[in-house]
Design a protein around this motif. Structure first.
Motif, PDB file in Angstrom:
ATOM      1  N   SER A   6       0.824  -1.206   0.000  1.00 47.04           N
ATOM      2  CA  SER A   6       0.000   0.000   0.000  1.00 47.04           C
ATOM      3  C   SER A   6       0.853   1.249   0.000  1.00 47.04           C
ATOM      4  O   SER A   6       1.948   1.275   0.569  1.00 47.04           O
ATOM      5  CB  SER A   6      -0.894  -0.001   1.250  1.00 47.04           C
ATOM      6  OG  SER A   6      -1.544   1.226   1.406  1.00 47.04           O
ATOM      7  N   GLU A   7       0.307   2.289  -0.606  1.00 46.95           N
ATOM      8  CA  GLU A   7       0.952   3.597  -0.570  1.00 46.95           C
ATOM      9  C   GLU A   7       0.846   4.246   0.804  1.00 46.95           C
ATOM     10  O   GLU A   7       1.493   5.256   1.069  1.00 46.95           O
ATOM     11  CB  GLU A   7       0.331   4.507  -1.628  1.00 46.95           C
ATOM     12  CG  GLU A   7       0.602   4.047  -3.044  1.00 46.95           C
ATOM     13  CD  GLU A   7      -0.011   4.969  -4.084  1.00 46.95           C
ATOM     14  OE1 GLU A   7      -0.247   6.161  -3.784  1.00 46.95           O
ATOM     15  OE2 GLU A   7      -0.253   4.488  -5.197  1.00 46.95           O
ATOM     16  N   LEU A   8       0.048   3.660   1.699  1.00 48.31           N
ATOM     17  CA  LEU A   8      -0.080   4.196   3.056  1.00 48.31           C
ATOM     18  C   LEU A   8       1.221   4.059   3.839  1.00 48.31           C
ATOM     19  O   LEU A   8       1.532   4.897   4.689  1.00 48.31           O
ATOM     20  CB  LEU A   8      -1.191   3.462   3.824  1.00 48.31           C
ATOM     21  CG  LEU A   8      -2.613   3.653   3.329  1.00 48.31           C
ATOM     22  CD1 LEU A   8      -3.549   2.701   4.055  1.00 48.31           C
ATOM     23  CD2 LEU A   8      -3.058   5.093   3.513  1.00 48.31           C
ATOM     24  N   GLU A   9       1.971   3.006   3.552  1.00 46.48           N
ATOM     25  CA  GLU A   9       3.167   2.693   4.321  1.00 46.48           C
ATOM     26  C   GLU A   9       4.147   3.865   4.351  1.00 46.48           C
ATOM     27  O   GLU A   9       4.478   4.452   3.325  1.00 46.48           O
ATOM     28  CB  GLU A   9       3.857   1.462   3.736  1.00 46.48           C
ATOM     29  CG  GLU A   9       4.980   0.958   4.601  1.00 46.48           C
ATOM     30  CD  GLU A   9       5.559  -0.348   4.106  1.00 46.48           C
ATOM     31  OE1 GLU A   9       6.572  -0.761   4.681  1.00 46.48           O
ATOM     32  OE2 GLU A   9       5.023  -0.944   3.160  1.00 46.48           O
ATOM     33  N   ASN A  10       4.559   4.216   5.561  1.00 46.87           N
ATOM     34  CA  ASN A  10       5.531   5.275   5.855  1.00 46.87           C
ATOM     35  C   ASN A  10       4.998   6.687   5.689  1.00 46.87           C
ATOM     36  O   ASN A  10       5.755   7.634   5.851  1.00 46.87           O
ATOM     37  CB  ASN A  10       6.833   5.080   5.068  1.00 46.87           C
ATOM     38  CG  ASN A  10       7.633   3.940   5.628  1.00 46.87           C
ATOM     39  OD1 ASN A  10       7.762   3.803   6.842  1.00 46.87           O
ATOM     40  ND2 ASN A  10       8.147   3.104   4.751  1.00 46.87           N
ATOM     41  N   HIS A  11       3.711   6.846   5.376  1.00 46.92           N
ATOM     42  CA  HIS A  11       3.160   8.202   5.346  1.00 46.92           C
ATOM     43  C   HIS A  11       2.993   8.717   6.772  1.00 46.92           C
ATOM     44  O   HIS A  11       2.640   7.964   7.675  1.00 46.92           O
ATOM     45  CB  HIS A  11       1.816   8.231   4.622  1.00 46.92           C
ATOM     46  CG  HIS A  11       1.945   8.555   3.175  1.00 46.92           C
ATOM     47  ND1 HIS A  11       2.757   7.857   2.317  1.00 46.92           N
ATOM     48  CD2 HIS A  11       1.375   9.531   2.432  1.00 46.92           C
ATOM     49  CE1 HIS A  11       2.677   8.374   1.119  1.00 46.92           C
ATOM     50  NE2 HIS A  11       1.839   9.392   1.157  1.00 46.92           N
ATOM     51  N   LEU A 124     -10.808  -2.231   0.350  1.00 44.69           N
ATOM     52  CA  LEU A 124     -10.976  -1.295   1.459  1.00 44.69           C
ATOM     53  C   LEU A 124      -9.699  -0.490   1.703  1.00 44.69           C
ATOM     54  O   LEU A 124      -9.769   0.711   1.973  1.00 44.69           O
ATOM     55  CB  LEU A 124     -11.414  -2.033   2.723  1.00 44.69           C
ATOM     56  CG  LEU A 124     -12.856  -2.540   2.705  1.00 44.69           C
ATOM     57  CD1 LEU A 124     -13.102  -3.525   3.837  1.00 44.69           C
ATOM     58  CD2 LEU A 124     -13.843  -1.375   2.776  1.00 44.69           C
ATOM     59  N   ILE A 125      -8.548  -1.116   1.589  1.00 46.50           N
ATOM     60  CA  ILE A 125      -7.274  -0.398   1.743  1.00 46.50           C
ATOM     61  C   ILE A 125      -7.124   0.648   0.645  1.00 46.50           C
ATOM     62  O   ILE A 125      -6.687   1.773   0.897  1.00 46.50           O
ATOM     63  CB  ILE A 125      -6.081  -1.374   1.754  1.00 46.50           C
ATOM     64  CG1 ILE A 125      -6.088  -2.234   3.010  1.00 46.50           C
ATOM     65  CG2 ILE A 125      -4.751  -0.632   1.602  1.00 46.50           C
ATOM     66  CD1 ILE A 125      -5.919  -1.477   4.314  1.00 46.50           C
ATOM     67  N   GLU A 126      -7.519   0.306  -0.589  1.00 46.08           N
ATOM     68  CA  GLU A 126      -7.464   1.283  -1.669  1.00 46.08           C
ATOM     69  C   GLU A 126      -8.356   2.481  -1.348  1.00 46.08           C
ATOM     70  O   GLU A 126      -7.992   3.631  -1.625  1.00 46.08           O
ATOM     71  CB  GLU A 126      -7.907   0.650  -2.990  1.00 46.08           C
ATOM     72  CG  GLU A 126      -6.887  -0.293  -3.580  1.00 46.08           C
ATOM     73  CD  GLU A 126      -7.412  -1.009  -4.838  1.00 46.08           C
ATOM     74  OE1 GLU A 126      -8.512  -0.663  -5.337  1.00 46.08           O
ATOM     75  OE2 GLU A 126      -6.698  -1.905  -5.311  1.00 46.08           O
TER      76      GLU A 126
END
Length: 133
Positions: A6-11, A124-126
């Motif tokens: 996911s692009e969420l990681e490290n944000h 859901l993550i998207e």
């Protein structure tokens, strides 16, 4: 447990902003948090166990119980907890059942995730990515 790329990681984001956007959809701060790390959880289903999306968070500035805390998001994952069948059968629905289940340890805290929840979890993550990034 199934990690989801996911692009969420490290944000890095304000926990207040995360909660403001996700709580109305049913996401909650998981119960096993401490002052420096925790999770954002979403219960997808309770079909043959409980299926969750879990997004780890780590405090970057401040503590998790402090106003204005800034958190770093980890790699989201999907997991299933299985509980022992037949315990507290008299409390078989609604709030009463939940009040008993909250004290019961999962028989399998990292049970196999059914395929249908892997796909649902990815979608859901998207959606969370769209809301937060």
């Amino acid at each position: 447990m199934i990690p989801i790329t996911s692009e969420l990681e490290n944000h890095v984001l304000s926990l207040y902003e995360i909660e403001k956007r996700l709580k109305p959809l049913g996401y909650v701060i998981g119960g096993n948090w401490d002052y420096e790390q925790g999770t954002i959880d979403y219960k997808m289903a309770d079909d043959d166990g409980y299926q969750f999306i879990r997004i780890p968070i780590t405090a970057e500035q401040g503590l998790l119980d402090s106003p204005g805390v800034i958190v770093r998001l980890g790699t989201p994952y999907i997991l299933t907890h299985k509980y022992e069948a037949g315990i507290d059968t008299f409390a078989d629905n609604g709030v009463l059942q939940g009040s008993f289940n909250q004290f019961q340890e999962p028989v399998e805290p990292d049970a196999e995730v059914p395929d249908k929840y892997v796909e649902k979890g990815k979608k859901l993550i998207e959606h969370v990515e769209h809301l937060l990034l």
